[in-house]
Design an enzyme around this catalytic site. Sequence first.
Site, PDB file in Angstrom:
ATOM      1  CG  HIS A   8     -80.380 -53.249  -4.670  1.00  0.00           C
ATOM      2  ND1 HIS A   8     -80.079 -51.922  -4.487  1.00  0.00           N
ATOM      3  CD2 HIS A   8     -80.838 -53.685  -3.468  1.00  0.00           C
ATOM      4  CE1 HIS A   8     -80.353 -51.559  -3.245  1.00  0.00           C
ATOM      5  NE2 HIS A   8     -80.812 -52.614  -2.590  1.00  0.00           N
ATOM      6  CG  ASP A  61     -81.234 -49.929  -7.787  1.00  0.00           C
ATOM      7  OD1 ASP A  61     -80.899 -51.046  -7.337  1.00  0.00           O
ATOM      8  OD2 ASP A  61     -82.409 -49.511  -7.715  1.00  0.00           O
ATOM      9  CG  ASP A 101     -80.561 -50.228   0.881  1.00  0.00           C
ATOM     10  OD1 ASP A 101     -80.482 -51.335   0.324  1.00  0.00           O
ATOM     11  OD2 ASP A 101     -81.603 -49.548   0.901  1.00  0.00           O
ATOM     12  CD  GLU A 123     -84.459 -53.227  -3.511  1.00  0.00           C
ATOM     13  OE1 GLU A 123     -85.159 -53.717  -2.611  1.00  0.00           O
ATOM     14  OE2 GLU A 123     -83.960 -52.086  -3.424  1.00  0.00           O
ATOM     15  CD  GLU A 124     -83.175 -48.774  -2.807  1.00  0.00           C
ATOM     16  OE1 GLU A 124     -84.358 -48.628  -2.437  1.00  0.00           O
ATOM     17  OE2 GLU A 124     -82.255 -49.104  -2.037  1.00  0.00           O
ATOM     18  CG  HIS A 134     -83.355 -45.299   1.571  1.00  0.00           C
ATOM     19  ND1 HIS A 134     -84.595 -45.527   1.014  1.00  0.00           N
ATOM     20  CD2 HIS A 134     -82.584 -46.329   1.155  1.00  0.00           C
ATOM     21  CE1 HIS A 134     -84.572 -46.637   0.303  1.00  0.00           C
ATOM     22  NE2 HIS A 134     -83.359 -47.152   0.379  1.00  0.00           N
TER      23      HIS A 134
END
Length: 384
Positions: free
Chosen positions: A71, A73, A109, A143-144, A357
């Site tokens: 992903h 995003d 990520d 995805e997030e 994150h």
Amino acid sequence: MSHSSPVISLAEKLIACKSVTPDDAYCQKILVKRFLSAGFTVKSYKEDNSQTVNLLATHGQGKPFVLFLGHTDVVPPGDLSLWTSDPFSPTFIDDEKEGIMLQGRGSADMKGSDAAMTEALCEYVQKYPNHQGTIGLLVTSNEEGDASGGVPFVANELKKENLIPDFCIVGEPSSEKIFGDTIKVGRRGSLTAHITVIGKQGHVAYPERVHNPIHDAAKLINALNTSLDSGNEFFPATSFELTNIKSGTGAENVVPESCYFMCNWRFNNEESFDSIKEFVEKQIEKLKLNCQVHFKLNGLPFISGNSQLSKALADSILEVTGVKPNLSTSGGTSDGRFIAPLGAKVVEFGPKSATIHQINERVAVSSLDALSLIFIKTLERLLN
């Protein structure tokens, strides 16, 4: 390994894009350019009226079809003043334990993995232009978030096109203490219930005129908080957690009309949506409660276990890093849950998840270069 490798250079370009969900912010155009230069076929998927964009790059034809999944995003960076560098200006930092680190939002990520998967595929095609089967990468810009218009939509389109992956490798950051120590070979399912318990509002001084829904909700929560199974070889026991609860008018002398709570089950393959739904309904009936219930199935459990894919990836990790990975099903969900129902074996493997994150998210440069090499060797084991 130098931090000027093709993998790291591509990761830098991706990190520089402010692609907060569902904005792709040019990431997929960067990937398209790289894939076209390597002779791949690229196709965009976009659901009507959706902000989400998806890209599928493929090479070859026929079976087996090995799909990498990622992903573009990222989650918001948070308070910029807490970062030691601009989260969208990739920065190299020398860490005493980890060596050279690439810092920036999405570095771990999962733009670092996007770069590693992309370069692995391109290098594999350069090395084996007439390879067996089909290889490819699917990336989404949602995805997030809630995945609306993302991988669930593309999975349905792939089904229509009869382009079904046999193997799927998700580049999510799976490693825990050291790079290479963990492969996710399955994930638990996730089911959320929104439950409103109905009572009768009234003055607290007249208990005979009211029916307190908070008391009823407490009984129901207690009844739901019980073991449904003992787990199995790959999964722990199904878990239950209360996540939200709301009730009351704000007054100290009023019994409320209703009590709402939200709860979630992370369930293994011993359970199903139907079995948990039936369990909830039986508890409500047993307690003779008046409830409104809405279920949301976030994903079904899947397991690849000791599959050909798991073995090929584990052997490649051991060859490149000297680390023998553990096969795990711990943690939350990923977009792999949307590919597994197509019949594919799905695993997840990527860099360490320690800073995902977080403020100053970062990833070891050496792990991204090693990750790309691991993916190449996995393709060789599966296809050559």
